[in-house]
Design a protein around this motif. Sequence first.
Motif, PDB file in Angstrom:
ATOM      1  N   SER A  11       0.843  -1.202   0.000  1.00 36.57           N
ATOM      2  CA  SER A  11       0.000   0.000   0.000  1.00 36.57           C
ATOM      3  C   SER A  11       0.878   1.251   0.000  1.00 36.57           C
ATOM      4  N   TYR A  69      -6.649  -3.936 -10.791  1.00 36.28           N
ATOM      5  CA  TYR A  69      -6.739  -3.983  -9.318  1.00 36.28           C
ATOM      6  C   TYR A  69      -5.622  -3.160  -8.666  1.00 36.28           C
ATOM      7  N   ILE A  90      -6.569   0.473  -8.824  1.00 37.24           N
ATOM      8  CA  ILE A  90      -7.570   0.881  -7.827  1.00 37.24           C
ATOM      9  C   ILE A  90      -6.894   1.137  -6.471  1.00 37.24           C
ATOM     10  N   ILE A  91      -5.952   0.261  -6.107  1.00 35.54           N
ATOM     11  CA  ILE A  91      -5.233   0.474  -4.836  1.00 35.54           C
ATOM     12  C   ILE A  91      -4.406   1.761  -4.914  1.00 35.54           C
ATOM     13  N   ALA A 110      -5.077   4.338  -6.379  1.00 39.36           N
ATOM     14  CA  ALA A 110      -5.948   5.515  -6.294  1.00 39.36           C
ATOM     15  C   ALA A 110      -6.318   5.882  -4.857  1.00 39.36           C
ATOM     16  N   GLY A 145      -5.991   3.053  -1.882  1.00 37.93           N
ATOM     17  CA  GLY A 145      -6.041   1.926  -0.951  1.00 37.93           C
ATOM     18  C   GLY A 145      -4.896   1.890   0.041  1.00 37.93           C
ATOM     19  N   VAL A 152     -12.920  -3.799  -3.772  1.00 38.79           N
ATOM     20  CA  VAL A 152     -12.796  -2.418  -3.289  1.00 38.79           C
ATOM     21  C   VAL A 152     -13.294  -2.313  -1.850  1.00 38.79           C
ATOM     22  N   LYS A 174     -10.888  -3.506   1.002  1.00 42.78           N
ATOM     23  CA  LYS A 174      -9.829  -2.572   1.398  1.00 42.78           C
ATOM     24  C   LYS A 174     -10.412  -1.356   2.128  1.00 42.78           C
ATOM     25  N   VAL A 175     -11.493  -0.792   1.572  1.00 46.66           N
ATOM     26  CA  VAL A 175     -12.120   0.373   2.211  1.00 46.66           C
ATOM     27  C   VAL A 175     -12.569   0.015   3.624  1.00 46.66           C
ATOM     28  N   ARG A 182     -11.185   8.087   0.681  1.00 51.26           N
ATOM     29  CA  ARG A 182     -10.646   6.854   0.109  1.00 51.26           C
ATOM     30  C   ARG A 182     -11.727   6.118  -0.698  1.00 51.26           C
ATOM     31  N   MET A 233     -11.432   5.370  -4.729  1.00 51.13           N
ATOM     32  CA  MET A 233     -11.310   4.000  -5.231  1.00 51.13           C
ATOM     33  C   MET A 233     -12.500   3.616  -6.110  1.00 51.13           C
ATOM     34  N   LYS A 275     -12.125   5.239  -9.502  1.00 53.76           N
ATOM     35  CA  LYS A 275     -11.138   4.538 -10.332  1.00 53.76           C
ATOM     36  C   LYS A 275     -11.724   3.233 -10.875  1.00 53.76           C
TER      37      LYS A 275
END
Lengths: 658, 251
Positions: free
Chosen positions: A184, B124, B127-128, B130, B132, B182, B185-186, B202, B206, B209
């Motif tokens: 991350s 994927y 997306i992270i 953006a 995560g 998504v 992670k969120v 966040r 995400m 994205k």
Amino acid sequence: MAKKEESTTVETTKIDAKIPAGPLAEKWSNYKAHQKLVNPSNKRRLDIIVVGTGLAGASAAASMAEMGFNVLNFCIQDSPRRAHSIAAQGGINAAKNYQNDGDSVYRLFYDTIKGGDYRAREANVYRLAEVSNGIIDQCVAQGVPFAREYGGLLDNRSFGGAQVSRTFYAKGQTGQQLLLGAYSALSRQVGKGAVKLYSRYEMLDVVVIDGRARGIIARNLVSGKIERFFAHAVVVGSGGYGNAFFLSTNAMTSNASAAIQMYKKGAYFANPAYAQIHPTCIPVHGEFQSKLTLMSESLRNDGRIWTPKSKEDAEAIRTGKKKATDLSEDERDYYLERRYPAFGNLVPRDVASRAAKERCDAGYGVGNTGLAVYLDFSAAIKRLGEDVVRARYGNLFQMYEKIVDENPYNTPMMIYPAIHYTMGGVWVDYELQTSVKGLFCIGEANFSDHGANRLGASALMQGLADGYFVLPYTIQNYLADQIQVPRMSTELPEFVQAEKDVNDKIKKLLSIQGKKSVDSLHRELGLIMWDFVGMGRNKAGLEIALEKIKEVRKEFWSNVFIPGKDADMNSELEKALRVADFIEIGELMARDALQREESCGGHFREEYQTPEGEALRNDEEFSFASCWKFMGEGNEPVLLKEALDYEFIHRQQRNYKA
Amino acid sequence: MDKSINVTLKVWRQAGPKVKGKFETYKLDNVSTDSSFLEMMDVLNEQLINERKEPIAFDHDCREGICGMCSMYINGHPHGPDGEITTCQLHMRVFKNNETITIEPWRSAAFPVIKDLMVNRGAYDKIIQAGGFVNVNTGGVPDGNAIAIGKDIADEAMDAASCIGCGACAAACKNGSAMLFVAAKVSQLALLPQGKVEGAARAKAMVAKMDELGFGNCTNTGACEAECPKNVSISHIARLNREFLCAKFQD
């Protein structure tokens, strides 16, 4: 076959590890206080290549990008999140002493040195222990969901080789959570444009110009294209070389190629013989098998290891006439508890592995091959209840059941040692710089901190220590001199030549068009390694191994068959390039094991053992890190010795009995 | 123990992203029921290589169910018919003698095929990238025990965090939605005090994205949860929606 006496050329050049002067506890602070730094505007002008996105690579790439360096990060998988650090299960050590059980930086340092059988550098290990606490804080801040106690504070468990509980964990998926934390942080920098990420790329050579690493040659694994990349410094965190054994707990793409290319460009390879055989893996069960699966060391917190007390019972179990659960308590031999009362089932990995081998060799092994021992949870389930055991180890039990088709809540697991981790690796000094200027090596790929045996939960600690807290400092001491160096063209002759060498090698491999698949040759190498360079080694066996590895090399380079083309996705070609280098590292391992006429940690020479069968060190003659220097294709490498001076610790025979 | 079966394999072959693919049929005899699905694929590939043919390309790495690299749509299910596992953990004992097994790549607009059974899941990662993560740099963070986090909260965050990013959720979804990925992670980061601060921003970043990359919308069919090899619960999607609405109100 006439057996030729292998002789090793020893060079006496003094190896300087650049260990700072001063008292042990002040070395790292002193270093940081006096090292050279790079100012923010200069950082933007400096490029750093990081190969690998495991714990070490991802944390280093993220941290250096945060500082302002321009980072190029290479990853062999389709995403950095899949690096093999993800598979680490049990936990990560730190000297927090949250449990108030007497832990301290010194004790973590001491346990790690002792666990490594006094074959690691004191200064490095002390620094590792020192920065361990910061790692936990960093990971918590990133949102790593470590296990908590009911009061909301961080929980700990025990691991082998320690008498305190200092291991932080996230269920049985600690490596995954720590890696996703680093991933991350890395992704954040990729999003900002500070890190340029190259997924599905494999480094095939390092480019050295005027004695300094200035870039790499990498293959785009999707298109097959060979590409050149420049940087002011190159950092490699490409993991260990355990897959030389074919069957290991490593991932399928884990390989030694980056390390071997560094070695061939002048970086010393240190202690190749030190490989860790993990005691708790699911036993080998068939010829088709592609890898071995680890069952976390954390299971030894609550699981008890045993074999039948009588050979008759062992035989009856092997032939299916009896089951483990048929044996009463007094028919079972809890051999680790018997031999090592003070540490019991939590002795270090090398000790536990050898004890399992000893029992199986003596005829007490179970399973249909006789190469397995039991790991039993019945006492823990009785004491704690099945729910508690499920909460602690549920995912591991599920994994076991899916593979073996037996329910470990009802019947003991069967386990046997397997190759898991390599302590040896590319030689680095205190700054994590190899013997080639500007070329750095981090994580499992280097040899730095674990001596001859690594303690459980210390690999994650070392990978993240290197990447978050050590390299981002020490690399500046090098780069401070490089701020005047402009970005170089990849049309320079050194780049062109390195690319040509890679292409020639690929063309040669594809032109062989022999009869054997890459995997079948890899398997042949693996069997030699396991039989002669595995858990028990001796002079005659190692000499046989050296001969046999030569034969495999010859067979490989004359009879391998690789379908497909070079300028395309070609997984067989990828594997062939890796196996070519496993053959090199396999030979180096055997060579190193042969010259080290003592037993220490994971390196057990059968000729050198105590009357009780424990490893017998020879500090008089072998208190050094063996550093192998490449002397050109076809020539024997030369051995250099880095003396290990113990200033602060008094070395003893390792004792886990009392 | 040590039983073996014969199987017929219908495998999707596609030479490259722009090339038309088709099914090829292979027969494989004496497959040990103790072998894993990927070991069966190894044996098939070895057979193809020995016939001087090109082996089938497929993604795989750790082979212990954690890296998320293996994919494959097997008999209509991502990661095959067995529950709560990845393809690499699937064993041949699940199949019957003489069974025909159909093997396809992930089918999702956002995961284009690279070759045969191998797809590009770079979406994927994007997306992270953006959002995560928690916005912290290395160093200068408080002590790990400075913030107490309830065990139940930490455990729930851990359940969400166990996502391996394999793409089965999007592959299983008839809309090709990445909502479970998504949401995992969120939700993980929104549950924890460290990540709560940026929770709404966040979620918004995400989701935006995800939409941009061509994933479909979530219509709560629950297929993602049913096929998730790590049992990530769709209750996390509810938490994502909450965070997302918060972000909208703040706009």
